[in-house]
Enzyme design. Structure first.
Site, mmCIF file in Angstrom:
data_model
loop_
_atom_site.group_PDB
_atom_site.id
_atom_site.type_symbol
_atom_site.label_atom_id
_atom_site.label_comp_id
_atom_site.label_asym_id
_atom_site.label_seq_id
_atom_site.Cartn_x
_atom_site.Cartn_y
_atom_site.Cartn_z
ATOM 1 N N ARG A 97 0.848 -1.191 0.000
ATOM 2 C CA ARG A 97 0.000 0.000 0.000
ATOM 3 C C ARG A 97 0.885 1.242 0.000
ATOM 4 O O ARG A 97 1.942 1.264 0.643
ATOM 5 C CB ARG A 97 -0.863 -0.024 1.256
ATOM 6 C CG ARG A 97 -1.917 1.062 1.350
ATOM 7 C CD ARG A 97 -2.994 0.894 0.327
ATOM 8 N NE ARG A 97 -4.172 1.690 0.639
ATOM 9 C CZ ARG A 97 -5.097 1.992 -0.262
ATOM 10 N NH1 ARG A 97 -4.993 1.582 -1.513
ATOM 11 N NH2 ARG A 97 -6.155 2.681 0.079
ATOM 12 N N THR A 370 -8.714 0.360 -10.846
ATOM 13 C CA THR A 370 -8.111 -0.671 -9.992
ATOM 14 C C THR A 370 -8.203 -1.979 -10.766
ATOM 15 O O THR A 370 -8.922 -2.092 -11.751
ATOM 16 C CB THR A 370 -8.816 -0.753 -8.636
ATOM 17 O OG1 THR A 370 -8.733 0.514 -8.020
ATOM 18 C CG2 THR A 370 -8.207 -1.783 -7.694
ATOM 19 N N ASN A 390 -5.916 4.102 -7.584
ATOM 20 C CA ASN A 390 -7.185 4.645 -7.114
ATOM 21 C C ASN A 390 -8.071 4.985 -8.314
ATOM 22 O O ASN A 390 -8.443 4.087 -9.033
ATOM 23 C CB ASN A 390 -7.011 5.833 -6.163
ATOM 24 C CG ASN A 390 -8.250 6.010 -5.282
ATOM 25 O OD1 ASN A 390 -9.045 5.081 -5.157
ATOM 26 N ND2 ASN A 390 -8.418 7.160 -4.672
ATOM 27 N N SER A 442 -10.156 -0.854 0.568
ATOM 28 C CA SER A 442 -11.221 -1.865 0.506
ATOM 29 C C SER A 442 -10.775 -3.084 -0.299
ATOM 30 O O SER A 442 -11.552 -4.021 -0.490
ATOM 31 C CB SER A 442 -12.468 -1.288 -0.165
ATOM 32 O OG SER A 442 -12.942 -0.181 0.544
ATOM 33 N N GLY A 461 -13.414 -2.061 -7.691
ATOM 34 C CA GLY A 461 -14.771 -1.572 -7.469
ATOM 35 C C GLY A 461 -14.920 -0.687 -6.257
ATOM 36 O O GLY A 461 -16.028 -0.501 -5.765
HETATM 37 O O1 DON Z 1 -7.866 0.892 -1.972
HETATM 38 C C1 DON Z 1 -9.042 1.143 -2.231
HETATM 39 O O2 DON Z 1 -9.976 0.730 -1.589
HETATM 40 C C2 DON Z 1 -9.348 2.008 -3.430
HETATM 41 N N1 DON Z 1 -8.217 2.882 -3.709
HETATM 42 C C3 DON Z 1 -9.676 1.104 -4.588
HETATM 43 C C4 DON Z 1 -10.056 1.918 -5.799
HETATM 44 C C5 DON Z 1 -10.901 1.172 -6.753
HETATM 45 O O3 DON Z 1 -11.233 0.019 -6.612
HETATM 46 C C6 DON Z 1 -11.356 1.994 -7.915
HETATM 47 N N2 DON Z 1 -12.284 1.236 -8.710
HETATM 48 N N3 DON Z 1 -13.379 1.215 -8.864
#
Ligand code: DON
Length: 561
Positions: A97, A370, A390, A442, A461
């Protein structure tokens, strides 16, 4: 509904495995990969054929996606790599991350009134956390792979150097992020080489990215986090008033974390620990649902209970979760069956519980960026990987000379406790910005082990990732769904706030919708289908692997060989 294409390629290399009497054969003998782009799946296949294992393939697929899906993830972003090593059962999540730079401040995205300054956490260099993906590629290759890093990165380097065909989803992304990409000269040069959107089917080449990947291949971690690449990244960020320093990059480390393990009706569920909220929220929801026999209930009653479980799981996300290296996350309590029993006791079968009746915090739509891929190799090694910048193309800003797009992951922090992020998610103190801290995620790469076999799954998502994975797990455990059935399943979602069930068109029968409304649920149909689930399974009975990609994804490719 968008017209989707599902590419299924089946190659049998070792011949179909023989039927075994034993419920858990020692090894599958065949490998399976499900990724969102055929070139990424082929990169994994190439590496497996060269003698690599699932972890080498994971590095190859991850790096290939960074090239061919530049809107979804990349070297300038991060991700979570959930691994299972077959020889000793070692299970780990490699946490790649992004981190907040040392000069980040908790109130950097709000004005004096505490209101969000529009765009700052999304479209500027301030939006970018220190990237983690390159560190993970090096770490995975060194610690878990069999082949040299140069060999596993070779397909990605080739795709960057020789180019790949522009496809429609990429064009959609370029269109949506046009203004921001055009404002960054390096991005504009790559994505609008003739000054405008590229033609469908034309070749997109990324020479600078190829050079950066080559440096990584040759020099490992320092090829990205020190030297010319790091210098170019910091110069680009600082030129725009950003906070990154060479020390931030030099100090970046992946963290190996123990996965969250929970049980649901005889299945063992292995998923992402904090700083992902995925595994904890998934465990809480499954623990709540363990108390019911969903299959025995009418559809409206079962759907109601799943929604109420989602509401409570996501409430806990808002209240308790953050980077465990900075805040105490009461993980053991949150994933304990007794805690879930308490939550379950307050669920009424005849009424929706308004979210503001739950003690908690006082939350918009997500996009399709993502990316996720799932792999099982012939020895039974597994990798479930979700990686991201993101939102579409991250911040859209590319550091000149590197080919690296800067993420906008800082938006996943709480700009102020209670202020919704780009996904409408609300988080509290635990997810406040602090130097070096990881923003809550998430992303939910997950393994499901039942007595009959194993499933490896995950999806992009945003806030809906966790509920999609929940529905996948329920389909697998309660209905013994195949990989193909898991990805095709219709979806609904509740994230505590806003207090509303969103569902895909046709996901719920009219009678179910009516019965849920009668219980007090507010329902809203999404404009289109969402998610891009990638599943590979190993079924013990016939010792067979299967791979499936979501029919909602444009170019997913599932491969068994
Ligand atoms: O880490 C996360 O939860 C978000 N940055 C994920 C972003 C994501 O899934 C965008 N797509 N729809």
């Amino acid at each position: 509904m968008p017209i989707s294409r599902l590419f299924i390629v089946s190659l049998i290399l070792f011949g179909p495995a023989s039927v075994q009497a034993s419920p858990a054969p020692e090894r599958p003998g065949q490998a399976a990969i499900a990724s969102p782009h055929p070139l990424a799946t082929q990169a994994g296949e190439e590496v497996l054929r060269a003698g690599g294992n699932a972890f080498d393939a994971a590095v190859a697929v991850s790096a290939a996606l960074a090239v061919v899906e530049p809107y979804g993830s990349g070297l300038g972003g991060g991700g979570f790599f959930l691994l299972h090593r077959a020889e000793d059962g070692h299970e780990v999540m490699v946490d790649a991350r992004e981190t907040a730079p040392a000069a980040a401040r908790r109130d950097m995205f709000v004005d004096e009134q505490g209101e969000r300054i529009p765009g700052l956490s999304l479209d500027t260099v301030l939006a970018a956390g220190i990237p983690g993906l390159p560190a993970a590629l090096v770490h995975l290759s060194r610690e878990y792979g069999r082949l040299p890093l140069g060999t596993v990165l070779a397909p990605a380097i080739r795709y960057a150097e020789d180019g790949f065909e522009v496809y429609s989803r990429l064009l959609t992304g370029l269109e949506r992020k046009r203004a921001e990409l055009a404002a960054s000269p390096a991005s504009a040069e790559v994505f609008f080489p003739a000054g405008d959107l590229p033609e469908l089917g034309s070749r997109l080449r990324q020479h600078d990215l190829a050079r950066t990947l080559r440096r990584l291949a040759e020099q490992g971690h320092d090829g990205f986090y020190a030297g010319p690449v790091a210098e170019a990244l910091v110069a680009a960020v600082q030129a725009e008033g950003g906070l990154w320093t060479l020390e931030d990059l030099a100090g970046y480390r992946i963290v190996e974390r123990a996965p969250i393990v929970s049980r649901y009706r005889g299945a063992r569920i292995v998923s992402a620990p904090p700083p992902s909220s995925g595994g904890v929220v998934l465990a809480t929801m499954l623990n709540i649902l363990e108390g019911y026999d969903l299959q025995a209930l009418p559809a409206d009653a079962a759907t109601h209970l799943v929604i109420e479980a989602m509401r409570r799981g996501y409430r806990d996300r808002a209240l308790y979760l953050g980077d465990p290296d900075f805040v105490d996350v009461p993980v053991a309590r949150l994933i304990h069956p007794m805690y879930a029993a308490g939550l379950r006791a307050a669920i009424r079968t005849d009424r929706a519980m308004p979210s503001d009746h739950l003690p908690g915090l006082g939350a918009r739509e997500d996009g399709p960026q993502t990316t996720h891929f799932s792999i099982i190799d012939g020895d039974g090694n597994r990798a479930a990987v979700t990686q991201t910048l993101n939102f579409w193309f991250g911040s859209g800003i590319m550091a000149a000379g590197t080919g690296v797009l800067l993420n906008n992951e800082m938006d996943d922090f709480s700009a102020r406790p209670g202020l919704p992020d780009g996904f409408g998610l609300v988080t509290g103190e635990g997810n406040a910005i602090a130097p070096g801290k990881r923003m809550l995620s998430s992303m939910t790469p997950t393994f499901v082990e039942t007595p009959d076999g194993v499933a490896v799954l995950g999806t992009p998502g945003g806030s809906r990732i966790i509920s999609m994975v929940l529905l996948g797990v329920l389909a697998r455990v309660d209905e013994q769904a195949s990989a193909g059935e898991m990805v095709a399943r219709r979806r609904f979602h509740h994230q505590y706030l806003p207090d509303r069930v969103v569902h895909e068109p046709d996901a719920l029968e009219a009678a179910v919708v009516e019965a849920l409304r009668a219980r007090g649920h507010e329902l809203e149909e999404t404009r289109r289908d969402y998610g891009n689930l990638k599943v590979v399974t190993w079924d013990y009975g016939e010792n067979r692997v299967e791979a499936a990609t979501d029919p909602r994804g444009e170019r997913g490719e599932a491969l068994v060989y």
